[in-house]
Motif scaffolding. Sequence first.
Motif, PDB file in Angstrom:
ATOM      1  N   ALA A   1       5.036  -9.332  -9.344  1.00  9.94           N
ATOM      2  CA  ALA A   1       6.166  -8.427  -9.562  1.00  9.94           C
ATOM      3  C   ALA A   1       6.538  -8.342 -11.039  1.00  9.94           C
ATOM      4  CB  ALA A   1       7.368  -8.892  -8.737  1.00  9.94           C
ATOM      5  N   LEU A   2       6.440  -9.474 -11.759  1.00  6.01           N
ATOM      6  CA  LEU A   2       6.801  -9.488 -13.173  1.00  6.01           C
ATOM      7  C   LEU A   2       5.645  -9.045 -14.066  1.00  6.01           C
ATOM      8  CD1 LEU A   2       8.844 -12.827 -13.310  1.00  6.01           C
ATOM      9  CD2 LEU A   2       9.731 -10.487 -13.292  1.00  6.01           C
ATOM     10  N   GLY A   3       4.440  -8.930 -13.504  1.00 10.80           N
ATOM     11  CA  GLY A   3       3.295  -8.457 -14.273  1.00 10.80           C
ATOM     12  C   GLY A   3       2.799  -9.429 -15.315  1.00 10.80           C
ATOM     13  N   VAL A   4       2.877 -10.746 -15.013  1.00 11.28           N
ATOM     14  CA  VAL A   4       2.425 -11.762 -15.964  1.00 11.28           C
ATOM     15  C   VAL A   4       1.524 -12.748 -15.235  1.00 11.28           C
ATOM     16  CG1 VAL A   4       4.467 -11.559 -17.417  1.00 11.28           C
ATOM     17  CG2 VAL A   4       4.462 -13.184 -15.514  1.00 11.28           C
TER      18      VAL A   4
ATOM     19  N   LEU B   1      18.811 -12.452 -11.556  1.00 14.52           N
ATOM     20  CA  LEU B   1      17.353 -12.451 -11.648  1.00 14.52           C
ATOM     21  C   LEU B   1      16.847 -11.056 -11.986  1.00 14.52           C
ATOM     22  CD1 LEU B   1      16.517 -14.623  -8.500  1.00 14.52           C
ATOM     23  CD2 LEU B   1      16.548 -15.372 -10.892  1.00 14.52           C
ATOM     24  N   PRO B   2      15.612 -10.939 -12.459  1.00 17.26           N
ATOM     25  CA  PRO B   2      15.050  -9.613 -12.739  1.00 17.26           C
ATOM     26  C   PRO B   2      14.997  -8.737 -11.494  1.00 17.26           C
ATOM     27  CG  PRO B   2      13.735 -11.323 -13.793  1.00 17.26           C
ATOM     28  CD  PRO B   2      14.722 -12.026 -12.931  1.00 17.26           C
ATOM     29  N   HIS B   3      15.156  -7.443 -11.691  1.00 16.34           N
ATOM     30  CA  HIS B   3      15.183  -6.473 -10.594  1.00 16.34           C
ATOM     31  C   HIS B   3      13.916  -6.528  -9.746  1.00 16.34           C
ATOM     32  CE1 HIS B   3      14.322  -2.402  -8.955  1.00 16.34           C
ATOM     33  NE2 HIS B   3      15.617  -2.403  -8.661  1.00 16.34           N
ATOM     34  N   GLU B   4      12.787  -6.824 -10.374  1.00 17.96           N
ATOM     35  CA  GLU B   4      11.500  -6.800  -9.674  1.00 17.96           C
ATOM     36  C   GLU B   4      11.347  -7.914  -8.639  1.00 17.96           C
ATOM     37  OE1 GLU B   4      11.232  -4.960 -13.657  1.00 17.96           O
ATOM     38  OE2 GLU B   4      11.901  -6.903 -12.865  1.00 17.96           O
ATOM     39  N   LEU B   5      12.198  -8.944  -8.685  1.00 15.37           N
ATOM     40  CA  LEU B   5      12.029 -10.092  -7.793  1.00 15.37           C
ATOM     41  C   LEU B   5      12.662  -9.892  -6.424  1.00 15.37           C
ATOM     42  CD1 LEU B   5      12.516 -13.154 -10.192  1.00 15.37           C
ATOM     43  CD2 LEU B   5      10.415 -11.988  -9.477  1.00 15.37           C
ATOM     44  N   GLY B   6      13.282  -8.746  -6.175  1.00 11.39           N
ATOM     45  CA  GLY B   6      13.896  -8.523  -4.873  1.00 11.39           C
ATOM     46  C   GLY B   6      12.892  -8.593  -3.738  1.00 11.39           C
ATOM     47  N   VAL B   7      11.713  -8.041  -3.940  1.00 12.54           N
ATOM     48  CA  VAL B   7      10.713  -8.012  -2.884  1.00 12.54           C
ATOM     49  C   VAL B   7      10.211  -9.408  -2.547  1.00 12.54           C
ATOM     50  CG1 VAL B   7       8.727  -7.740  -4.431  1.00 12.54           C
ATOM     51  CG2 VAL B   7       8.643  -6.791  -2.104  1.00 12.54           C
ATOM     52  N   THR B   8      10.275 -10.337  -3.491  1.00  8.76           N
ATOM     53  CA  THR B   8       9.789 -11.689  -3.217  1.00  8.76           C
ATOM     54  C   THR B   8      10.644 -12.398  -2.174  1.00  8.76           C
ATOM     55  OG1 THR B   8      11.117 -12.666  -5.010  1.00  8.76           O
ATOM     56  CG2 THR B   8       8.925 -11.872  -5.563  1.00  8.76           C
ATOM     57  N   LEU B   9      11.908 -11.986  -2.028  1.00  7.00           N
ATOM     58  CA  LEU B   9      12.758 -12.601  -1.011  1.00  7.00           C
ATOM     59  C   LEU B   9      12.257 -12.258   0.387  1.00  7.00           C
ATOM     60  CD1 LEU B   9      16.281 -11.925  -2.566  1.00  7.00           C
ATOM     61  CD2 LEU B   9      14.721 -13.836  -2.954  1.00  7.00           C
TER      62      LEU B   9
ATOM     63  N   TYR C   1       0.826  -1.206   0.000  1.00  5.49           N
ATOM     64  CA  TYR C   1       0.000   0.000   0.000  1.00  5.49           C
ATOM     65  C   TYR C   1       0.862   1.258   0.000  1.00  5.49           C
ATOM     66  CZ  TYR C   1      -3.362   3.517   1.552  1.00  5.49           C
ATOM     67  OH  TYR C   1      -4.137   4.650   1.647  1.00  5.49           O
ATOM     68  N   PHE C   2       1.939   1.255   0.782  1.00  4.41           N
ATOM     69  CA  PHE C   2       2.808   2.427   0.875  1.00  4.41           C
ATOM     70  C   PHE C   2       3.942   2.404  -0.154  1.00  4.41           C
ATOM     71  CE2 PHE C   2       1.002   2.220   5.219  1.00  4.41           C
ATOM     72  CZ  PHE C   2       0.465   3.497   5.283  1.00  4.41           C
ATOM     73  N   ARG C   3       3.894   1.450  -1.103  1.00  6.36           N
ATOM     74  CA  ARG C   3       4.867   1.335  -2.189  1.00  6.36           C
ATOM     75  C   ARG C   3       6.299   1.112  -1.667  1.00  6.36           C
ATOM     76  NH1 ARG C   3       0.513   1.062  -3.985  1.00  6.36           N
ATOM     77  NH2 ARG C   3      -0.388   2.160  -5.772  1.00  6.36           N
ATOM     78  N   ALA C   4       6.409   0.513  -0.494  1.00 10.59           N
ATOM     79  CA  ALA C   4       7.738   0.228   0.061  1.00 10.59           C
ATOM     80  C   ALA C   4       8.425  -0.906  -0.685  1.00 10.59           C
ATOM     81  CB  ALA C   4       7.623  -0.120   1.548  1.00 10.59           C
ATOM     82  N   ASP C   5       7.664  -1.688  -1.458  1.00 14.39           N
ATOM     83  CA  ASP C   5       8.269  -2.787  -2.204  1.00 14.39           C
ATOM     84  C   ASP C   5       9.283  -2.271  -3.229  1.00 14.39           C
ATOM     85  OD1 ASP C   5       6.207  -1.546  -3.540  1.00 14.39           O
ATOM     86  OD2 ASP C   5       5.487  -3.379  -4.525  1.00 14.39           O
ATOM     87  N   ARG C   6       9.077  -1.054  -3.754  1.00 15.68           N
ATOM     88  CA  ARG C   6      10.034  -0.485  -4.710  1.00 15.68           C
ATOM     89  C   ARG C   6      11.372  -0.195  -4.043  1.00 15.68           C
ATOM     90  NH1 ARG C   6       6.092   3.965  -7.725  1.00 15.68           N
ATOM     91  NH2 ARG C   6       4.476   2.473  -8.416  1.00 15.68           N
ATOM     92  N   TRP C   7      11.329   0.291  -2.796  1.00 14.52           N
ATOM     93  CA  TRP C   7      12.581   0.552  -2.076  1.00 14.52           C
ATOM     94  C   TRP C   7      13.324  -0.747  -1.815  1.00 14.52           C
ATOM     95  CZ3 TRP C   7       9.579   3.670   2.214  1.00 14.52           C
ATOM     96  CH2 TRP C   7       8.990   4.797   1.618  1.00 14.52           C
ATOM     97  N   ILE C   8      12.577  -1.786  -1.478  1.00 17.68           N
ATOM     98  CA  ILE C   8      13.203  -3.080  -1.191  1.00 17.68           C
ATOM     99  C   ILE C   8      13.909  -3.613  -2.435  1.00 17.68           C
ATOM    100  CG2 ILE C   8      12.762  -5.475  -0.523  1.00 17.68           C
ATOM    101  CD1 ILE C   8      10.418  -4.437   1.146  1.00 17.68           C
ATOM    102  N   ASN C   9      13.262  -3.470  -3.598  1.00 15.34           N
ATOM    103  CA  ASN C   9      13.890  -3.920  -4.847  1.00 15.34           C
ATOM    104  C   ASN C   9      15.197  -3.178  -5.117  1.00 15.34           C
ATOM    105  OD1 ASN C   9      11.967  -5.848  -5.522  1.00 15.34           O
ATOM    106  ND2 ASN C   9      10.691  -4.377  -6.624  1.00 15.34           N
ATOM    107  N   ASP C  10      15.205  -1.876  -4.871  1.00 10.32           N
ATOM    108  CA  ASP C  10      16.423  -1.092  -5.105  1.00 10.32           C
ATOM    109  C   ASP C  10      17.539  -1.502  -4.146  1.00 10.32           C
ATOM    110  OD1 ASP C  10      15.160   0.297  -7.115  1.00 10.32           O
ATOM    111  OD2 ASP C  10      14.523   1.947  -5.811  1.00 10.32           O
ATOM    112  N   ILE C  11      17.198  -1.737  -2.884  1.00 11.37           N
ATOM    113  CA  ILE C  11      18.205  -2.126  -1.890  1.00 11.37           C
ATOM    114  C   ILE C  11      18.803  -3.490  -2.216  1.00 11.37           C
ATOM    115  CG2 ILE C  11      18.541  -2.723   0.541  1.00 11.37           C
ATOM    116  CD1 ILE C  11      16.400  -0.641   1.240  1.00 11.37           C
TER     117      ILE C  11
END
Length: 310
Positions: free
Chosen positions: A242-245, A217-225, A196-206
């Motif tokens: 995360a991959l939008g599929v 792996l694709p950048h978007e999969l960081g939050v799945t860890l 909700y607070f879009r914190a998943d984007r920060w996690i992917n960057d970190i």
Amino acid sequence: NGLLCYLAEGLIQGVGGGVAIVLPYFLPLLFLMSALEDFGYLARAGFLLDAFMHRIGLHGKSVSPFILGFGCNVPAIVSTRILESQRDRVLTSLLIPFIPCSARTTIVLALVAFYLGPFWAMGFYAVNILIVALVGWIISRFMKEPSPGLILEIPSLKAPRLSSIVRKTWLQVYSFIKFAWPLLIGGSLVLSLLSYFRADRWINDILAPLVVKGLGLPHELGVTLVFGFLRKELSLIMMLQALGVDYQSLMTVISREQIIVFTVFISFFIPCLSTFVILWKEIGKKWAFVSAGLSVAVALALSWAVRLVL
């Protein structure tokens, strides 16, 4: 409002995730384990595997917790109370998180078996058993205290009573509902707040240096860890989101090699929050963190090795 919708979705996913574990995987395994125990075969399995278990510094009595770990690691760690030696309890508890529980089995079947074939999944489990044996052998070299000999009463074979099997199964399921399920629901609510607070984007960057450069792996999969640590079976759902599929078109955005690397890392990474908490409760804070560090190290080493080989 939007926040309430996210929280409601998290609550539904938490409850649904517990149902998805208990009904198709956990409940049948517990029922079978109770039947084998009452039938008198479980003790015989421990005796037959005693020689193999000694090679990794344990004895046959540790077989039962390992088998239970294929359903859920939480009751498996609790069941190490049957071991007389504290050394054996600690060593067995450190190895149980490497046993693929029902949540990780779901990921293996949904990714490896579905996209690569059943023989790849069978090979994955064979390698998993070898990893458990190797890690156990290495750890036992640092725990010099000898394991006590196996003194095991072999009961006579007899037809089990259905009422006894149902009672034992319910006690194990009740333990899961009381302890592990609230953690699953709480973790799911936390995940909804992060989204909700879009914190998943920060996690992917970190996590980008680890996920992209380290694992390929694709950048978007960081939050799945992170999601996988809170609720392991949610990793597959979050991977698709995360991959939008959707499930059928996953192979259009990710390669076979990346599927294998992702599955290996998720399978050997810290199983889930509830397992870490029960380790803390059963064998102490120090060994819980040792187990977490060991899982991360093994997951990184195997994932990097698989990536290099492939």
